[in-house]
Design an enzyme around this catalytic site. Structure first.
Site, PDB file in Angstrom:
ATOM      1  N   LYS A   1       0.819  -1.212   0.000  1.00  0.00           N
ATOM      2  CA  LYS A   1       0.000   0.000   0.000  1.00  0.00           C
ATOM      3  C   LYS A   1       0.858   1.270   0.000  1.00  0.00           C
ATOM      4  O   LYS A   1       0.417   2.318  -0.446  1.00  0.00           O
ATOM      5  CB  LYS A   1      -0.971  -0.016   1.172  1.00  0.00           C
ATOM      6  CG  LYS A   1      -1.940  -1.186   1.053  1.00  0.00           C
ATOM      7  CD  LYS A   1      -3.210  -1.020   1.795  1.00  0.00           C
ATOM      8  CE  LYS A   1      -4.246  -2.063   1.392  1.00  0.00           C
ATOM      9  NZ  LYS A   1      -3.840  -3.461   1.643  1.00  0.00           N
TER      10      LYS A   1
HETATM   11  C1  LIG Z   1      -4.441  -4.540   1.046  1.00  0.00           C
HETATM   12  C2  LIG Z   1      -3.680  -5.810   0.941  1.00  0.00           C
HETATM   13  C3  LIG Z   1      -4.044  -6.822   0.029  1.00  0.00           C
HETATM   14  C4  LIG Z   1      -5.278  -6.740  -0.838  1.00  0.00           C
HETATM   15  O1  LIG Z   1      -5.180  -5.775  -1.839  1.00  0.00           O
HETATM   16  P1  LIG Z   1      -6.486  -5.253  -2.621  1.00  0.00           P
HETATM   17  O2  LIG Z   1      -6.035  -4.096  -3.401  1.00  0.00           O
HETATM   18  O3  LIG Z   1      -7.478  -4.890  -1.548  1.00  0.00           O
HETATM   19  O4  LIG Z   1      -6.976  -6.383  -3.464  1.00  0.00           O
HETATM   20  C5  LIG Z   1      -3.230  -7.948  -0.063  1.00  0.00           C
HETATM   21  N1  LIG Z   1      -2.145  -8.089   0.729  1.00  0.00           N
HETATM   22  C6  LIG Z   1      -1.770  -7.151   1.617  1.00  0.00           C
HETATM   23  C7  LIG Z   1      -0.575  -7.381   2.469  1.00  0.00           C
HETATM   24  C8  LIG Z   1      -2.517  -5.975   1.755  1.00  0.00           C
HETATM   25  O5  LIG Z   1      -2.145  -5.034   2.656  1.00  0.00           O
END
Ligand SMILES: *Cc1c(COP(=O)(O)O)cnc(C)c1O
Length: 493
Positions: free
Chosen positions: A129
């Site tokens: 993120k």
């Molecule tokens: C947010 C997240 C996901 C999922 O991603 P999306 O964009 O919601 O599909 C997968 N793995 C981790 C570690 C995350 O923080």
């Protein structure tokens, strides 16, 4: 480049053309839809060739300028250069280069195919993120300064999103972050990561309740339009368009680093929850990037796997939503999924609106083409490259052990879901890139269970739990949180 809502009528779209900067600070379109470009910009073979030698920051600039046409080139170039630096993405493993920003590591190359890991988790909070949120912080600061405005970001987190937002917005002029989290329910590492921030523009609020209580409080405040306007409340949730578009960049980067000519194709496997990450892969593919397959990997919360196997989209009730050891994928519905469905039904906004109205009234829709279904567009899913699979706690433990034994590295639980599912979709001659969405240190409890040893911590995180923490504890009380926000938003310009 202008943007339309997935639910816009042609009349409302014509009346209301939106530029990149117009939708940057917002979430949903006023009609309840999600924003997408009116048409996807196309990338030529000559451009791809020229991009092979670029740094990550320069590649990000070349891609973003196709979408953010209302930001002057020089400003955008300075923004991407400031965002994608080896200092910000410094947590690469030994043997990988931070200068690559998203380093690739070949895990295996055999008769079944080639399996590659692309590290997206080397930023400040050790999850992918950061890739988008760090850019968002700099974009927000730029737009707010230009307009002489301020923004108070209000959200709820169960872990990864809140910390990524706080690390992106800390110290930014004109921005404050108010983040709710369930008191004493996050891991010690996640809690320490957020609460040890001492920046005066970051406000951590630990709510005596569960994550759903926090989310309900955010909804209640968002529904008070007068309060929201008066206190300049905004969000940074996963439907934010700028977050999606920032993620498009690393699909291009992965492709360019895994191939040597544009005649080649690659596939991607993406650990998925809200469909934000893989939606960016879909957009890269629609722009002309030679992607063979986009593999959706889910955990036990298999809403998306069910759709990509059967054409039935059925959101889950709270009691059917499992708490798993890959918690960032524990979703009951996928908030970005509407963006793909809009393309799947031929960009028919009226139909998209009807389908998602049915999600609200009937809990889902069925595009399988079976008698009584809502349509037969599922038969076209393959044209978009999508396939899927799911993974369980047992699979995660086994995959973490295998990867440690075979390749000498420790992967996190979400990435393990990705590798497990990717193995079922390997093809000779088409490299499979698995996106590494977090580092193992964030989910140490499961690493201990799988390996009997602690996950390695990147430098600087060794004693994070012992740092002084700054947060307030509050009842799950909307009036109280509103009072707290009001008290701390003496607008500073
Ligand atoms: C947010 C997240 C996901 C999922 O991603 P999306 O964009 O919601 O599909 C997968 N793995 C981790 C570690 C995350 O923080």
């Amino acid at each position: 480049m202008h943007y339309v809502s997935t639910r816009a009528t042609s009349a409302s779209a014509a009346r209301n053309p939106q530029g990149f900067s117009d939708i940057l600070l917002g979430g949903l379109a006023p009609d309840g839809g999600l924003y997408l470009p009116a048409a996807y910009p196309q990338v030529t073979g000559a451009e791809l060739d020229a991009w092979r030698s670029l740094s990550y920051a320069d590649l990000a600039y070349e891609i973003l300028r196709k979408f953010a046409t209302d930001i002057p080139d020089a400003e955008l170039k300075a923004l991407t250069a400031r965002t994608y630096t080896p200092e910000v993405y410094r947590n690469a493993r030994a043997g990988e280069s931070s200068a690559d920003i998203t380093p690739l590591r070949v895990l295996e190359e055999g008769a079944a195919g080639k399996l590659i890991l692309q590290g997206l988790s080397n930023g400040p909070t050790l999850a992918f993120k950061d890739m988008a949120m760090q850019l968002l912080g700099n974009l927000f600061e730029y737009i707010l300064a230009k307009n002489g405005d301020a923004l108070n970001i209000f959200g709820a987190t169960s872990g990864d999103t809140g910390s990524a937002a706080e690390y992106a917005m800390r110290g930014k002029r004109g921005i404050r972050v108010f983040m709710l989290s369930p008191h004493a329910k996050m891991s010690a590492f996640q809690t320490a990561q957020m609460f040890s921030l001492q920046d005066p523009n970051i406000f951590n609020i630990a709510v005596e309740g569960v994550f759903d209580d926090c989310q309900d409080m955010v909804k209640a405040v968002s529904n008070d339009l007068e309060f929201k306007a008066r206190h300049k409340i905004g969000t940074v949730n996963s439907i934010n368009w700028a977050r999606v578009v920032a993620q498009v960049v690393y699909y291009f980067r992965g492709y360019l680093k895994a191939t040597s000519s544009n005649g080649q194709k690659v596939s991607f496997t993406v650990p998925s929850g809200n469909f934000g990450n893989i939606c960016a892969g879909h957009i890269a593919r629609m722009m002309g990037l030679p992607i063979a397959k986009l593999v959706v990997a889910t955990n036990e919360n298999n809403v998306l796997d069910e759709f990509f196997r059967t054409g039935v989209y059925r959101v889950r009730k709270p009691a059917e939503t499992f708490h798993t050891s890959s918690p960032s994928m524990d979703i009951s519905k996928a908030s970005n999924f509407e963006r793909f469905v809009y393309d799947l039904v031929g960009r028919d906004a009226e139909r998209t609106h009807a389908l998602f109205r049915k999600v609200e009234t009937h809990g889902g829709f069925d595009l399988s083409g079976a008698p009584g279904s809502d349509g037969d567009e599922f038969k076209r899913v393959g044209e978009y490259g999508f396939v899927s699979g799911c993974s369980t706690h047992e699979d995660r433990l086994n995959t973490i052990r295998e990867v440690a034994d075979d390749y000498g590295i420790t992967i996190d639980t979400h990435t393990a879901d990705g590798i497990k599912v990717a193995r079922a979709h390997l093809e000779p001659g088409i490299p499979m890139i698995v996106l590494e969405t977090a580092l193992a240190a964030k989910f140490n409890e499961t690493i201990l269970e799988a390996l009997g040893t602690d996950a390695e911590r990147p430098a600087g995180f060794e004693n994070i739990e012992t740092l002084p923490q700054r947060f307030v504890v509050m009842k799950a009380d909307v009036a109280q949180v509103k009072a707290y926000i009001a008290e701390h938003t003496g607008l500073d310009r």
